[in-house]
Enzyme design. Structure first.
Site, PDB file in Angstrom:
ATOM      1  CG  HIS A 155      21.488 -53.459  43.847  1.00 33.40           C
ATOM      2  ND1 HIS A 155      20.383 -53.698  44.629  1.00 33.40           N
ATOM      3  CD2 HIS A 155      21.341 -52.187  43.390  1.00 33.40           C
ATOM      4  CE1 HIS A 155      19.612 -52.627  44.655  1.00 33.40           C
ATOM      5  NE2 HIS A 155      20.169 -51.703  43.903  1.00 33.40           N
ATOM      6  CE  LYS A 179      23.427 -60.013  45.352  1.00 32.54           C
ATOM      7  NZ  LYS A 179      22.671 -58.868  44.816  1.00 32.54           N
ATOM      8  CE1 TYR A 220      20.712 -60.641  48.711  1.00 35.11           C
ATOM      9  CE2 TYR A 220      18.343 -60.252  48.673  1.00 35.11           C
ATOM     10  CZ  TYR A 220      19.635 -59.784  48.834  1.00 35.11           C
ATOM     11  OH  TYR A 220      19.841 -58.463  49.129  1.00 35.11           O
ATOM     12  CG  ASP A 245      18.191 -49.179  42.656  1.00 39.03           C
ATOM     13  OD1 ASP A 245      19.391 -49.300  42.975  1.00 39.03           O
ATOM     14  OD2 ASP A 245      17.308 -49.968  43.051  1.00 39.03           O
TER      15      ASP A 245
END
Length: 187
Positions: free
Chosen positions: A62, A72, A132, A170
């Site tokens: 992603h 991130k 995250y 996905d």
């Protein structure tokens, strides 16, 4: 902190842990230390977390496209994951290359994923959690991905990929070759 894979701007971080008979303590984020090592420090605006029930659960690859691109800082506070980044910056000398590392509750490692990289992971244990911090808020309009097992990228996942647990999103993500030029490498 060490450079991650072939990338100059992705980093694998191992915070120091201080332990005794009660357990341990670590400083999970220190802006001044990060800035001293990397040259800049992100301003985090959102914390995210997910939990995956089954080993072999894949989430990713992603990213968010500009102007909502995200950096991130990823860690695994419970269980174990194999965490992967892929450079998707057109014109980059490492475009399409990947690097992966195991992040676990025990090793405390963190991964800095800069803007212009796709990110994904597979869970190595049941009930693994990922946490995250991101430096830009979520934007559904800018949400993107590439197929997690694109043979052109060649990620060597440490599990039986035929048994992967994935989302519909996905499973149908485009291949790297079909991704428009969303990020441009700035030397």
């Amino acid at each position: 902190m060490e450079r991650f894979g072939p990338f100059d701007d992705a980093f694998l971080i191992e915070p120091k842990r201080f332990g005794d008979e009660r357990g341990w303590f670590e400083e999970a984020w220190n802006e001044a230390r990060f800035q001293a090592l990397v040259g800049t420090a992100p301003r985090f605006v959102q914390d995210n977390a997910s939990r995956s029930k089954a080993p072999g659960t894949v989430r990713g690859l992603h990213f968010q496209s500009p102007p909502m691109a995200q950096g991130k800082l990823v860690r695994c506070p419970r269980g174990a994951i194999y965490d992967v980044v892929v450079d998707i910056r057109h014109g980059s000398p490492t475009f399409g290359q990947w690097a992966g590392a195991t992040l676990t509750e025990e090793n405390g490692r963190q991964l800095w994923v800069p803007r212009g990289f796709a990110h994904g992971f597979v869970t190595m244990e049941a009930d693994s959690e990922i946490a995250y911090k991101v430096d830009n808020p979520y934007s559904a309009e800018h949400d993107g991905g590439i197929f997690w097992n694109d043979p052109a990228i060649g990620i060597r996942w440490p599990f039986d990929t035929d048994a992967a647990v994935t989302s519909d999103k996905d499973r149908i993500a485009p291949r790297l070759a079909d991704l428009p030029e969303l990020f441009r490498f700035e030397s």
